[in-house]
Design a protein around this motif. Structure first.
Motif, PDB file in Angstrom:
ATOM      1  N   ALA A   1       0.916  -1.243  -0.040  1.00 25.14           N
ATOM      2  CA  ALA A   1       0.079   0.069   0.147  1.00 25.14           C
ATOM      3  C   ALA A   1       1.024   1.347  -0.008  1.00 25.14           C
ATOM      4  N   ALA A   2       2.096   1.094   0.231  1.00 28.74           N
ATOM      5  CA  ALA A   2       2.936   2.171   0.533  1.00 28.74           C
ATOM      6  C   ALA A   2       3.451   2.677  -1.067  1.00 28.74           C
TER       7      ALA A   2
ATOM      8  N   ARG B   1       8.098  10.284 -14.571  1.00 29.45           N
ATOM      9  CA  ARG B   1       8.141  11.546 -15.516  1.00 29.45           C
ATOM     10  C   ARG B   1       9.467  12.045 -15.451  1.00 29.45           C
TER      11      ARG B   1
ATOM     12  N   ASP C   1      13.180  12.544 -10.061  1.00 33.56           N
ATOM     13  CA  ASP C   1      12.566  13.095  -8.787  1.00 33.56           C
ATOM     14  C   ASP C   1      11.745  11.879  -8.283  1.00 33.56           C
ATOM     15  N   GLU C   2      10.476  11.127  -9.108  1.00 30.27           N
ATOM     16  CA  GLU C   2       9.794  10.303  -8.632  1.00 30.27           C
ATOM     17  C   GLU C   2      10.490   9.067  -8.736  1.00 30.27           C
TER      18      GLU C   2
ATOM     19  N   THR D   1      11.803   9.758  -5.110  1.00 24.51           N
ATOM     20  CA  THR D   1      10.701   9.289  -3.969  1.00 24.51           C
ATOM     21  C   THR D   1      10.576   7.704  -3.597  1.00 24.51           C
TER      22      THR D   1
ATOM     23  N   ARG E   1      11.236   5.884  -0.265  1.00 23.16           N
ATOM     24  CA  ARG E   1      10.230   4.995   0.676  1.00 23.16           C
ATOM     25  C   ARG E   1      10.790   3.709   1.144  1.00 23.16           C
TER      26      ARG E   1
ATOM     27  N   GLN F   1      13.967   2.869   1.334  1.00 21.20           N
ATOM     28  CA  GLN F   1      14.748   2.964   2.504  1.00 21.20           C
ATOM     29  C   GLN F   1      14.023   3.163   3.736  1.00 21.20           C
ATOM     30  N   ALA F   2      12.934   3.912   3.779  1.00 19.16           N
ATOM     31  CA  ALA F   2      12.395   4.322   4.776  1.00 19.16           C
ATOM     32  C   ALA F   2      11.652   3.013   5.591  1.00 19.16           C
ATOM     33  N   LEU F   3      11.095   2.005   4.630  1.00 24.48           N
ATOM     34  CA  LEU F   3      10.467   0.854   5.061  1.00 24.48           C
ATOM     35  C   LEU F   3      11.550  -0.096   5.349  1.00 24.48           C
TER      36      LEU F   3
ATOM     37  N   THR G   1      12.026   6.230  11.935  1.00 29.79           N
ATOM     38  CA  THR G   1      11.529   6.284  10.465  1.00 29.79           C
ATOM     39  C   THR G   1      10.815   5.012  10.014  1.00 29.79           C
ATOM     40  N   LEU G   2      11.316   3.923  10.302  1.00 28.61           N
ATOM     41  CA  LEU G   2      11.035   2.624  10.122  1.00 28.61           C
ATOM     42  C   LEU G   2       9.700   2.325  10.343  1.00 28.61           C
TER      43      LEU G   2
ATOM     44  N   SER H   1       7.231   4.617   8.737  1.00 30.80           N
ATOM     45  CA  SER H   1       6.889   4.252   7.363  1.00 30.80           C
ATOM     46  C   SER H   1       5.744   3.117   7.270  1.00 30.80           C
ATOM     47  N   HIS H   2       5.997   2.298   8.242  1.00 34.03           N
ATOM     48  CA  HIS H   2       5.148   1.078   8.477  1.00 34.03           C
ATOM     49  C   HIS H   2       3.700   1.472   8.883  1.00 34.03           C
TER      50      HIS H   2
END
Lengths: 71, 867
Positions: free
Chosen positions: A19-20, A40, A43-44, A47, A51, A53-55, B326-327, B330-331
């Motif tokens: 879903a992310a 496009r 940058d996309e 992004t 995300r 990395q963040a997860l 962060t982790l 994000s979840h």
């Protein structure tokens, strides 16, 4: 970069994590998950990478797919 | 100078669960002096904790080396902020002696680069050893300016400073080169992996004792990834279940480690905490009032504070602001997006409105995009687009506009105008013109309540139309556009003034620049009042252009340099126009080398310059290269550049200034035909102007018709307010014609007039290229210093003698020289006598300064006489 891209991360993804990545196609292959979509501009793609990395997902590869847009 | 919160310059505290890693610490300590230390690994690998441990360990052991620490964030990619952050960290390390000049830098309101010079010098002279840690250095790489600032720090590693970078990816600071020269100490993901023993220690320190087999499973499944280990231990502790069962499920699951553990953590949260954190997860940084707004709980800040002390899922970044891990965030965010997509969008919309009201418009637009709410994006754009334009935050605008569907963008006059202004800022006049037509069609004939096109919309429309017309993408602006009332808010007012100034400059000749200058000064005042960087740069660039219209290179330099300073973080594509104007000034002030270097620097970068900028740079470069001795090559490049320009719009005065350069170069090569082509081009663009008349007079002089030249230049001498360049050139030509007519008295007075005008505008070049006799007379004078001395010097120097032009008959014969025809055959072809042909060939050789047919052809090609 713009056009079609394909990102592989290791392991399978839960529905929650999928879903992310709205707007991307998520496919499972053995031991990996392939996220693909259209961008496009650079940058996309950044992004999406941010995300990932963040997860805490482990990035395996990033590919630009040379293929004209459909339609 | 930017204020840096103290929380970003302290060595982070070690978390309770941290495991000492003496082996890695020893590797860091073993790095040789002068080596750059880099710790590069993905998020959650334990980079920050390791470096913090190293710093604290040394501090406890009373080691000499103190640590300066900067936790970088994305905004630090702006060099002003970057250098301010580094300075703040160095001073916070508390080892800089009280009388050290570094302290003086703190209060200085200087720009980033000035601070950088002084800071690097100060660090070189620091009497104590210092370790400087830049954590999260990868955030700098999203902007070129950020990478450049970091690379500069790495390149100038000050002597007594041990520089340490922690990043998720390789920073662009030339790591391969450093590695080759043994200048690098690297720790990477494989080095940072926890060993089995460390994994066991981590679990134990969290109060989760595990057996050897259990640790082995955990270690294998997480591959020693610190964040994974920690989340797993957190999940184990939360569940209080049999570790064996958890580990069996964990090791049997094919999901990504973080994905699996994220799910476990979420499942372990109480419903209340999960609801609260889920509501907040749309934002990375949470000022307390935003947390309250997002959650609807007045006590959100207190609950966050409790969670900060509990599981370590929340950090307090400074008093009044929290950040979710962060982790975990994000979840949580992904969880909300899946389970309650409406709520997820709503939360983004709430965040968008909150940031819009708290002066973070770019932030607000990003949330509106995530909220998938085009109506909200459109509404925000109407409110914040003008300040964003004035600040130069075009990427945020482009993104937001791209998220709206075409009819919305086109049929709402406000949005169509904003989109048009973005296209104009991007130098895409054709796209802007189409949108302007839509905006005109969409404005209702009668103002329809509840949102009549108020004064704001009228001003926006005037602004867009004025810019478009200046860019050649619209009709001459109507009286309504020029006369619209100036709005109250500084961004709208500033943009309108800038548009008026730009529009006036597009057609202005010398003598009517006062109005444009006044508008641009008003735009500048608004830019300064509101802190609008792009508006400031554009206003200065406009003022520099005003000086070009006035033929005043001295007046160009100040504003052009100010424009480049205000725009110092912009791409070269954006500043190329101003750089060209500055190079023109360098050239006219008698410094062709500098002009050529300035142009070459931009032309050599592989960037796509706007057509008008590319032409200006190439034309000035060609003229400068010619002045440096390569006339033929310079002239050919200039002509090719003009032909490549096509019908792209150019301010009339710029076209004239550049055409004068090319025309002069053609005549210096004796190529009258090429000179005529330039005149024809300029007439088509600007009509019969004084510059065109000057060109005609130059041709008369070049072909030896001195009386005709004198007559042609006469009317130009009595003009009321001619451009400086024109005044100097006209008087110089008048002086030369007077000398050819043996009228020394008139020549001297003309030279005095030329010198007076030249002094006023620092115009040296016209004297260097003046007629032989005028130059000789000027060279006889011996002023000791100042402008007149520089002029006397260039006149005495080995100035270029203009090549004598070939007659029409000679050009016809010249055209046959590359062929293998002998003189009798040529005579037959041209229906003249052999003797005539031979005489003409001798004359051609003499004029070209050659003695063989082959050299004649080569030289003629160099001068553009043969193609």
């Amino acid at each position: 970069m713009s056009g079609r891209f394909e990102i592989r991360v290791s392991g399978r993804l839960s529905d929650r994590t999928r879903a992310a990545f709205p707007g991307l196609t998520v496919e499972e292959v053995p031991a990996e998950t392939v996220l693909s979509g259209w961008s496009r501009d650079a940058d996309e793609v950044h992004t999406v990478l941010d995300r990932i990395q963040a997860l805490g997902l482990e990035l395996v590869s990033l590919l630009q797919v040379p293929e004209p847009p459909e339609g | 100078m930017v204020r840096i919160p103290a929380s970003r310059t302290v060595v982070p505290p070690l978390p309770a669960w941290s495991v000492p890693r003496p082996a890695l610490r020893a590797r860091l300590a073993a790095a040789a002096a002068g080596q750059l230390i880099v710790v590069i690994a993905p998020a959650g690998s334990g980079k920050t904790v390791l470096l913090a441990e190293w710093a604290r360990h040394d501090q406890e052991q009373h080691q000499q080396t103190a640590t300066a620490w900067v936790g970088l964030d994305r905004d630090d990619a702006d060099p002003d902020r970057f250098w301010a952050a580094v300075l703040a960290a160095v001073l916070a390390a508390d080892v800089v002696p009280a009388d050290d000049p570094l302290h003086g830098l703190r209060g200085r309101a200087a720009a980033g680069d000035d601070i950088a010079d002084a800071l690097l010098d100060g660090l070189d002279d620091l009497p104590v050893p210092l370790r400087l840690v830049l954590d999260d250095a990868h955030v700098l790489s999203h902007r070129r300016s950020g990478s450049r600032a970091l690379a500069r720090l790495v390149r100038h590693r000050p002597a007594g400073v041990r520089l340490v970078l922690a990043a998720r990816s390789d920073p662009a600071v030339g790591l391969p080169r450093l590695r080759l020269s043994d200048g690098l100490c690297e720790l990477r993901v494989r080095d940072l992996r926890f060993t089995v023993d460390e994994a066991a220690a981590l679990a134990a320190s969290c109060g989760v004792p595990l057996t050897g087999d259990e640790v082995a499973v955990l270690h294998r499944r997480t591959e020693g990834w610190a964040a994974g280990l920690r989340l797993a231990v957190l999940a184990l502790r939360r569940d209080r279940e049999e570790p064996g069962a958890f580990l069996a499920r964990f090791s049997g699951d094919e999901r990504s480690v973080a994905d699996y553990l994220g799910g476990e953590i979420l499942a372990g949260l109480t419903p209340d905490d999960r609801a609260l954190l889920g509501d907040l997860a749309v934002c990375g940084r949470l000022p307390d009032p935003l947390a309250v707004t997002l959650s609807g709980h007045p006590d959100a800040a207190r609950r966050l504070e409790e969670l900060t002390h509990g599981l370590g899922m929340v950090d307090r970044v400074d008093p009044g602001t929290h950040r979710l891990h962060t982790l975990v965030r994000s979840h949580l965010d992904a969880d909300l997006a899946r389970r309650r997509p409406d709520r997820h969008r709503r939360q983004h919309a709430v965040a968008a409105r909150w940031w819009a009201e708290h002066a973070e418009p770019a932030h607000a637009l990003r949330h509106a995009e995530r909220a998938d709410d085009p109506a909200l994006t459109a509404d925000l754009l109407r409110r914040v687009a003008v300040p964003l334009l004035a600040r130069g935050e075009l990427p945020a605008l482009r993104r937001a506009l791209a998220g709206l569907d075409t009819p919305t963008r086109r049929d709402d006059p406000h949005l169509a105008l904003i989109a048009a202004l973005v296209h104009l800022a991007d130098r895409e006049p054709a796209s802007a013109a189409a949108l302007l037509r839509s905006a005109r069609a969409a404005v209702p004939a009668r103002p329809a309540p509840p949102a009549p096109p108020g004064p704001g919309l009228a001003a926006l429309r005037a602004t867009a139309e004025l810019f478009a017309s200046a860019a050649g993408a619209g009709p001459r602006p109507s009286a309504g556009a020029t006369g619209v009332a100036v709005p109250d808010d500084p961004a709208s007012a500033g943009l309108l003034h800038l548009a008026r100034g730009t529009s006036l400059l597009a057609t202005a000749g010398a003598g009517d620049t006062d109005a444009a200058r006044a508008e641009l000064r008003r735009a500048l005042a608004a830019a300064r009042a509101g802190g609008f960087a792009r508006l400031e740069a554009d206003a200065y660039a406009g003022l520099a252009l005003t000086a070009v219209v006035d033929g005043d290179p001295r007046g160009v330099t100040g504003p052009a340099e100010a424009a480049l300073r205000a725009d110092r973080h912009a791409t070269p594509v954006r500043t190329a126009g101003t750089a060209a104007v500055l190079a023109w000034a360098d050239l006219l002030r008698g410094d062709p080398a500098r002009a050529a270097a300035r142009c070459a620097e931009l032309l050599e970068e592989s960037v796509r310059l706007a057509a008008a900028d590319a032409y200006a740079l190439r034309a000035v470069h060609g003229a400068a290269v010619g002045d440096l001795g390569r006339r033929g090559a310079g002239a050919a490049a200039t002509r090719a550049a003009r032909e490549a320009l096509g019908d792209t719009a150019l301010p009339a005065a710029v076209a004239a200034a550049l055409a004068l350069l090319e025309h002069r170069a053609a005549l210096l090569l004796g190529n009258v035909r090429a000179a005529h082509a330039v005149t024809t081009w300029l007439v088509a663009r600007t009509g019969e102007t004084d510059e065109v008349r000057l060109m005609r007079a130059w041709v008369e002089a070049a072909t030896g018709r001195w009386e005709a030249a004198r007559t042609a230049v006469g009317p130009l001498l009595g003009r009321d307010r001619p451009p400086g360049t024109l005044r100097v050139e006209a008087h110089l030509l008048a002086a030369e014609t007077a000398l050819r007519g043996e009228d020394t008295a008139r020549a001297r007075s003309a030279l005095d007039a030329a010198l007076a005008a030249g002094r006023a505008h620092d115009l040296v070049r016209p004297f260097a290229l003046a007629g032989v006799r005028a130059r000789a007379l000027l060279g006889e004078r011996t002023p000791v210093a100042g402008f007149d001395a520089r002029v006397a010097a260039v006149c005495r120097g080995a100035a270029p003698e203009a090549a004598p032009p070939l007659s029409e008959r000679e050009l016809v014969v010249l055209a046959l020289l590359p062929s293998l025809l002998a003189a009798p055959a040529m005579a037959e072809e041209l229906v003249v006598s052999v003797n005539t042909v031979k005489t003409q060939i001798r004359s051609i050789y003499a004029k070209l300064g050659v003695s063989t047919r082959r050299h004649a052809v080569t030289r003629a090609r160099e001068r553009g006489l043969l193609v």
